[in-house]
Design a protein around this motif. Structure first.
Motif, PDB file in Angstrom:
ATOM      1  N   THR A 221     -22.862   2.659  16.707  1.00  0.00           N
ATOM      2  CA  THR A 221     -21.484   2.756  17.211  1.00  0.00           C
ATOM      3  C   THR A 221     -20.870   4.098  16.815  1.00  0.00           C
ATOM      4  N   GLN A 222     -21.098   4.513  15.558  1.00  0.00           N
ATOM      5  CA  GLN A 222     -20.562   5.794  15.098  1.00  0.00           C
ATOM      6  C   GLN A 222     -21.198   6.957  15.848  1.00  0.00           C
ATOM      7  N   LEU A 223     -22.519   6.835  16.127  1.00  0.00           N
ATOM      8  CA  LEU A 223     -23.212   7.875  16.882  1.00  0.00           C
ATOM      9  C   LEU A 223     -22.602   8.031  18.270  1.00  0.00           C
ATOM     10  N   ILE A 224     -22.335   6.904  18.934  1.00  0.00           N
ATOM     11  CA  ILE A 224     -21.714   6.952  20.274  1.00  0.00           C
ATOM     12  C   ILE A 224     -20.309   7.519  20.170  1.00  0.00           C
ATOM     13  N   ALA A 225     -19.605   7.164  19.111  1.00  0.00           N
ATOM     14  CA  ALA A 225     -18.244   7.671  18.940  1.00  0.00           C
ATOM     15  C   ALA A 225     -18.252   9.193  18.818  1.00  0.00           C
ATOM     16  N   GLU A 226     -19.208   9.755  18.095  1.00  0.00           N
ATOM     17  CA  GLU A 226     -19.307  11.205  17.955  1.00  0.00           C
ATOM     18  C   GLU A 226     -19.528  11.852  19.307  1.00  0.00           C
ATOM     19  N   ARG A 227     -20.366  11.236  20.129  1.00  0.00           N
ATOM     20  CA  ARG A 227     -20.622  11.793  21.464  1.00  0.00           C
ATOM     21  C   ARG A 227     -19.368  11.733  22.315  1.00  0.00           C
ATOM     22  N   VAL A 228     -18.614  10.637  22.204  1.00  0.00           N
ATOM     23  CA  VAL A 228     -17.375  10.528  22.987  1.00  0.00           C
ATOM     24  C   VAL A 228     -16.339  11.529  22.483  1.00  0.00           C
ATOM     25  N   LEU A 229     -16.271  11.738  21.162  1.00  0.00           N
ATOM     26  CA  LEU A 229     -15.293  12.679  20.602  1.00  0.00           C
ATOM     27  C   LEU A 229     -15.564  14.112  21.051  1.00  0.00           C
ATOM     28  N   LYS A 230     -16.838  14.432  21.275  1.00  0.00           N
ATOM     29  CA  LYS A 230     -17.166  15.776  21.744  1.00  0.00           C
ATOM     30  C   LYS A 230     -16.579  16.043  23.123  1.00  0.00           C
TER      31      LYS A 230
END
Length: 882
Positions: free
Chosen positions: A441-450
């Motif tokens: 979930t955190q990994l996906i969040a980082e991609r969305v934040l980019k």
């Protein structure tokens, strides 16, 4: 006009009954106690004595009170019934006012006769001030045969019987039966042949036909005690408990569903009680212990609602005692099925439980006193509520526990250890799964934040990484309005985002593989079974009050103490403490159980022995097995009943010993084939036991016998009930007519699910009882649906084919028609066919064979033999025991 018509009719009938009888009948003395008071009790006491306000100021409970008269003046003019107001009212039909309670013409005539004879009593009446509403129990009522102490009379001595018995001691049963026979000019019939005796004994004790090898063993044994050894073998059979458990489960009201309304919710745990009964009877558990465990097993082991589970976990022996209390959880119970009126449903459960207790153990219709004093028996309304108070702590109507909350879990030590080990492994995997999922979930969040513009990125990250419940209003609004994907991104919704990325499936696999492994182990964790138990909640002690006319919304003020029937003994002897300080529970049920089994109670042993006798002979010493009250049948052999009851208690309440005593008697071993015009003229119903009475098998025994003879019977014992269902044919069948790989549908009928609203069609046709709330005596009918069930059902066809295959196997492939038929006959009926019977079956076989050959059946001979086997299943020799 209507009343005058009734008056004319009753006057005519009265004149007829009074004037046209024989001189001896006309001169027979009528007394108030024996003849008149029971009539008034049934029809008049409710308004004229047992209510606190007397109707018309007339009290009819005693002769001296009647003579006082009422508002209308003198009620009875001795010697002149026509001038007596009381007679005029009942003759005209004006009294009782309820049309449903009109006196019978012969009762009106008896009142007239009593008055004309001087309106006398048999003896002195109770003295002192008797107030309206007081419940009177007369000396005559207390001296009723069932309420007297059990007396063990000396055995009758009959020289003729002793002479015929030779050196062998006379069986006590025979001594009492012989005396009554001789008094009536009768004597015993000859002894039945060995084949008849083993079939009779096998069905009596196991509910199954004797196996061919058992028949051969018995016939080959030429020792003097061959019969006794055969009885002992049957008593040691594990099937004994199954057979005799069925008898007790009837009176206990056993069912696998709750009943009450159409929902008829399944009871998934009731079968543990059924198995407890089977095991107890196989072990020959003393009946005083058996009764006590069922009424108060929890109190015996000092278990409460709060401690029961812990005690079960610590000591497996506790489990048996708690399982026994399932007896108090058998009544129909609709409280868990959303009844229209929960309060009425709760009250009904308690009422039905009192009925089961009183009819099964006391042989009394105490339930009739719920709304008013008993119309016929000396049972005040208070007595019903005294029994209700005994069980009130386990049926607390103010702090009601639903059926699912009256259970305890069962697990073996091995299963507990296995469950603990697997649960620990699953817990670790679940933690790992949650950890990996959070990381993804955190990994996906980082991609969305980019993808968030750099100007908003830091604010978005801060808002997202703040726990949802802790976000400020500004943070929540910011994410929802500008970056809703981040607002929605949590581990629980992760699957909605993975599809956006090429490596989504790989990311998903990281945590789903862990979950799959955890789920696999989770499925292997042993699940507990549950037993239905009666336990008390010590945090709340319910109070019991009499409900005015049975109305639950109208409790009277006086608190009712727990106790037994007032007529049996004084209240000092049968009233129990509200709360025993020596126990963690109230102790009420334990005190009541010990009171019933102390060897002095006049009803319990009599009721039990009467039923035991009935199950052996097909008829009871007292026909009304569930009603030993004033309207009960008169015992045919009262001294025998008392001798057996006393001996039963003196010798440790052992039932198997009683079986041996009864079944080794000359009375039991008589043939049923005797045809004596003289005996039939004297005793056409065989109430004196001058021969054995032929008996039809009970519904379950018919099905079990068919399975046993066909070779399909699954003899596995105990366990969950075999479900019943509506088959495509529209009938209720065991397992919907289909047989599973484990053949559980072919188990004995005692293991078949008992649905109150869905009785198995075949069993129902043969009078299997309906548990509403229990069955204290089965009825036996002869109706067309029984023949249809035997002829047309798929079950019968399948079993006939299985039977035919068994015959072929035993007789051999090269067996001729005669050998096949003889083999089938012996398997089905444990005997050899007569020449005429053999000839008839050979002819039938030939006709069937020709028919199947004409139809070009693949295996015409097998089909023909199956048809013959089907015929044998429907014969009287198969369905009846001689």
């Amino acid at each position: 006009m209507y009343i005058r018509a009734i008056a004319f009719l009753l006057t005519a009938v009265s004149a007829c009954l009074l004037g046209s009888g024989s001189t001896s009948a006309a001169d027979s003395r009528v007394t108030f106690e024996k003849d008149i008071r029971p009539i008034f009790k049934a029809y008049c006491f409710h308004c004229h004595g047992e209510e606190k306000e007397l109707s018309g100021a007339l009290d009819v409970r005693l002769r001296r009170l009647i003579m006082k008269g009422g508002d209308s003046g003198e009620a009875v003019v001795p010697g002149k019934h026509a001038e007596s107001l009381l007679f005029q009212y009942v003759e005209s039909g004006e009294m009782p006012p309820d049309e449903k309670l009109r006196l019978k013409p012969e009762e009106v005539a008896l009142i007239a006769k009593w008055i004309d004879q001087g309106a006398k009593t048999e003896g002195p009446e109770p003295e002192g001030d008797i107030k309206p509403g007081d419940f009177l129990i007369t000396g005559d009522e207390r001296s009723h045969w069932a309420f007297r102490p059990i007396q063990k009379a000396a055995l009758p001595e009959l020289p003729q019987l002793q002479k015929e018995n030779g050196k062998q001691p006379v069986n006590p049963v025979d001594a009492f039966i012989a005396r009554k026979l001789k008094q009536n000019g009768l004597w015993f019939s000859e002894e039945a042949d060995r084949l008849t005796l083993i079939r009779r004994a096998a069905f009596d004790l196991t509910g199954l036909p004797p196996a061919p090898e058992d028949v051969d063993t018995y016939l080959a044994d030429k020792s003097p005690d061959a019969y006794e050894k055969m009885i002992d073998r049957l008593l040691e059979s594990p099937h004994y408990g199954e057979r005799w458990a069925r008898h007790w489960l009837d009176v206990a009201g056993y069912a696998d569903s709750e009943g009450y309304n159409d929902k008829d919710i399944i009871r998934p745990d009731a079968w543990h009680y059924r198995d407890y009964v089977i095991r107890s009877l196989n072990a020959d558990k003393p009946w005083d212990q058996f009764i006590t465990e069922q009424l108060a097993g929890d109190e015996m082991v000092k278990a409460t609602h709060a401690t029961a589970q812990k005690l079960v976990d610590q000591d497996p022996a506790v489990c048996e005692k708690l399982t026994a209390t399932g007896y108090l959880r058998l009544a129909p119970d609709g409280t868990g099925s959303s009844p229209m009126d929960p309060a009425i449903a709760r009250n009904q459960v308690i009422t039905e439980t009192v009925k089961i207790m009183s009819s099964s153990l006391l042989g009394m219709t105490v339930g009739c006193a719920e709304c008013h004093h008993h119309r016929f028996d000396p049972i005040p309304q208070e007595d019903f509520y005294r029994l209700r108070a005994v069980i009130a702590p386990v049926y607390d109507d103010q702090k009601w526990r639903m059926p699912a909350s009256r259970r305890a879990a069962l697990m073996s030590p091995e299963d507990k250890a296995k469950a603990a080990k697997l649960s620990a492994q699953v817990k670790e995997l679940d933690a790992e799964h949650n950890k990996v999922k959070a990381e993804v979930t955190q990994l996906i969040a980082e991609r969305v934040l980019k993808e968030v513009p750099e100007a908003d990125r830091e604010q978005a990250r801060t808002a997202y990484e703040t726990a949802v419940k802790e976000r400020s209003k500004e943070q929540a609004d910011f994410l929802k309005q500008k970056y809703p994907m981040l607002d929605l991104l949590v581990p629980g919704r992760l699957h909605l985002f993975l599809a956006r990325f090429k490596d989504g499936n790989d990311l998903k696999k990281r945590y789903e593989d862990i979950k799959a492994e955890a789920d696999k182990l989770r499925a292997q964790i042993p699940k507990p079974e549950y037993i239905r138990v009666a336990t008390e909640d010590t945090q709340h002690l319910p109070q019991t009050f009499v409900f005015y006319r049975g109305d639950i919304s109208s409790p009277e003020k006086d608190l009712i103490a727990p106790g037994g029937l007032t007529v049996i003994s004084s209240k000092a002897d049968n009233t129990f403490e509200l709360n025993d300080p020596q126990l963690p529970t109230t102790g009420r049920r334990l005190a009541y159980a010990r009171y019933l089994t102390n060897g002095k109670h006049p009803l319990v042993a009599r009721v039990l022995m009467n039923r035991f006798w009935m199950h052996h002979f097909g008829q009871a010493i007292v026909d009304s097995t569930g009603d030993f009250g004033s309207r009960s049948s008169v015992p045919t052999h009262p001294e025998l009943l008392d001798w057996l009851a006393a001996d039963f208690m003196e010798q440790g309440w052992q039932l198997k010993r009683i079986h041996r005593l009864i079944m080794t008697s000359r009375t039991y071993k008589q043939t049923s084939a005797t045809h004596s015009e003289q005996a039939a003229a004297i005793d056409s119903d065989n109430r004196l036991y001058w021969r054995m009475t032929m008996q039809r098998l009970e519904a379950e025994s018919i099905r079990d016998a068919i399975l046993a003879v066909s070779g399909d019977l699954n003899r596995e014992q105990f366990g969950e009930p075999v479900p019943v269902a509506l088959a495509d044919s529209g009938i209720i069948t065991v397992g919907a007519g289909k047989v599973s790989e484990d053949h559980r549908e072919l188990k004995r009928s005692i293991y078949v699910q008992v649905r109150r609203t869905q009785p198995v069609t075949m069993l129902n046709a043969f009078d299997a009882p309906s548990m509403e709330p229990n069955c204290e005596r089965r009825v036996f009918s002869t109706v067309a649906t029984q023949s249809l069930a035997l002829l047309n059902s798929e079950f019968m066809r399948n079993q006939s084919e299985a039977f035919a295959k068994r015959v072929h196997t035993i007789a051999g492939k090269d067996a001729d028609d005669t050998k096949l038929i003889k083999t089938a006959w012996k398997l089905a009926l444990s005997s050899e066919p007569s020449p005429a019977e053999l000839q008839a079956l050979e002819k039938n076989f030939a006709l069937q064979l020709k028919e199947y050959q004409t139809k070009k059946a693949k295996q015409p001979r097998e089909e023909a033999l199956a048809a013959v086997c089907h015929v044998l299943f429907g014969t009287n020799q198969f369905l009846y025991v001689e």
